[in-house]
Write a protein that holds these residues in place. Structure first.
Motif, PDB file in Angstrom:
ATOM      1  N   HIS A  28       0.077   5.381  -5.850  1.00 43.36           N
ATOM      2  CA  HIS A  28      -0.403   4.628  -4.694  1.00 43.36           C
ATOM      3  C   HIS A  28      -0.377   3.142  -5.015  1.00 43.36           C
ATOM      4  CE1 HIS A  28      -1.903   8.180  -2.525  1.00 43.36           C
ATOM      5  NE2 HIS A  28      -2.109   8.648  -3.744  1.00 43.36           N
ATOM      6  N   GLU A  48       2.039  11.479  -8.117  1.00 40.93           N
ATOM      7  CA  GLU A  48       1.758  10.749  -6.883  1.00 40.93           C
ATOM      8  C   GLU A  48       1.210   9.380  -7.250  1.00 40.93           C
ATOM      9  OE1 GLU A  48      -0.791  11.186  -2.726  1.00 40.93           O
ATOM     10  OE2 GLU A  48      -0.471  12.937  -3.995  1.00 40.93           O
ATOM     11  N   SER A  97       1.632   0.316  -8.969  1.00 41.78           N
ATOM     12  CA  SER A  97       1.631   1.584  -9.708  1.00 41.78           C
ATOM     13  C   SER A  97       3.040   2.102  -9.987  1.00 41.78           C
ATOM     14  CB  SER A  97       0.828   2.648  -8.946  1.00 41.78           C
ATOM     15  OG  SER A  97       1.533   3.067  -7.788  1.00 41.78           O
ATOM     16  N   ASP A 100       0.816  -1.226   0.000  1.00 46.03           N
ATOM     17  CA  ASP A 100       0.000   0.000   0.000  1.00 46.03           C
ATOM     18  C   ASP A 100       0.848   1.274   0.000  1.00 46.03           C
ATOM     19  OD1 ASP A 100       1.038  -0.256   2.543  1.00 46.03           O
ATOM     20  OD2 ASP A 100      -0.830   0.293   3.557  1.00 46.03           O
ATOM     21  N   THR A 101       2.037   1.191  -0.544  1.00 48.59           N
ATOM     22  CA  THR A 101       2.987   2.308  -0.523  1.00 48.59           C
ATOM     23  C   THR A 101       2.445   3.563  -1.197  1.00 48.59           C
ATOM     24  OG1 THR A 101       5.326   2.786  -0.862  1.00 48.59           O
ATOM     25  CG2 THR A 101       4.155   1.811  -2.707  1.00 48.59           C
ATOM     26  N   ARG A 102       3.065   4.670  -0.856  1.00 45.36           N
ATOM     27  CA  ARG A 102       2.866   5.946  -1.576  1.00 45.36           C
ATOM     28  C   ARG A 102       4.231   6.376  -2.087  1.00 45.36           C
ATOM     29  NH1 ARG A 102      -0.548  10.624   0.575  1.00 45.36           N
ATOM     30  NH2 ARG A 102       1.545  11.417   0.702  1.00 45.36           N
ATOM     31  N   GLU A 153       6.504   4.871   2.375  1.00 41.00           N
ATOM     32  CA  GLU A 153       6.316   6.075   1.565  1.00 41.00           C
ATOM     33  C   GLU A 153       7.695   6.585   1.166  1.00 41.00           C
ATOM     34  OE1 GLU A 153       3.398   9.358   2.379  1.00 41.00           O
ATOM     35  OE2 GLU A 153       5.254  10.505   2.673  1.00 41.00           O
TER      36      GLU A 153
END
Length: 154
Positions: A62, A60, A66, A43-45, A139
Motif C-alpha cells: 500500500h 500486498e 512501499s 495511495d496505490t495498491r 492499483e
C-alpha cells in the motif's frame, strides 16, 4: 467499438494508458525503481499473485513508497526483458480498468550456470487520471500464470 465512434479524447486516453503500461516495463528493464514508482498514485495498491489458483495475494503493498523493495528486487537478475502483448482498456471518466499480458524474461547465474526464468504475467489494473491529465496506476494486480526455468546457453 468501431474506429469512427472513438473520440480524439478517448483515443488520447487509450494511448496514454498504453504508454503507461509500456513505461512500467521499460523502467523495470532499466532498473529505474524511482521512475517505476512515479507511475503510481501516492495511495496505490500493488498486489502480487504468485499462485494463480489462490484468491489471496502472495504480497500486498500500500502506497507508492512501499513499492521500492519490490522494484529493487529486479537487481537480483543480470538482465530482464519484459515483452508486453495484448491489452484491453475500459474508460469511465477519470478512471479506467485494464488487463495486459506480458512475458517477462529473467537471466541470472545459478552456481556458474546461466539460467533463464520466463514468467507469463497478466496485469489487472485500475488507472486514475491526474489533475494534469496524465494517467497513473491506482492499483496493479500482478498475476503470474506460469513460469519456466531452464539453463540458458549464450
Amino acid at each position: 467499438m468501431s474506429p469512427e465512434t472513438v473520440s480524439l479524447e478517448e483515443a488520447a486516453d487509450r494511448l496514454a494508458i498504453r504508454e503507461l503500461v509500456d513505461a512500467y516495463a521499460h523502467c523495470a528493464d532499466r532498473r529505474d525503481a524511482q521512475g517505476q514508482m512515479a507511475l503510481f498514485t501516492a495511495d496505490t495498491r500493488f498486489l502480487i499473485y504468485l499462485d494463480r489458483t489462490s484468491d489471496q495475494p502472495s504480497q500486498e503493498l500500500h502506497g507508492r513508497e512501499s513499492l521500492a523493495p519490490v522494484f529493487d528486487n529486479l537487481n537480483t537478475y543480470d538482465v530482464t526483458t519484459h515483452f508486453n502483448g495484448q491489452s484491453t482498456i475500459a474508460l469511465d471518466g477519470d478512471r479506467a480498468t485494464g488487463e495486459s499480458y506480458c512475458i517477462a524474461h529473467h537471466l541470472y547465474d545459478v552456481d556458474g550456470q546461466r539460467t533463464l526464468m520466463k514468467a507469463a504475467i497478466r496485469y489487472l489494473d485500475e488507472f486514475a487520471r491526474q489533475p494534469d491529465g496524465s494517467w497513473l496506476f491506482a492499483e496493479r494486480r500482478l498475476m503470474v500464470d506460469w513460469t519456466e526455468t531452464r539453463p540458458s546457453t549464450p
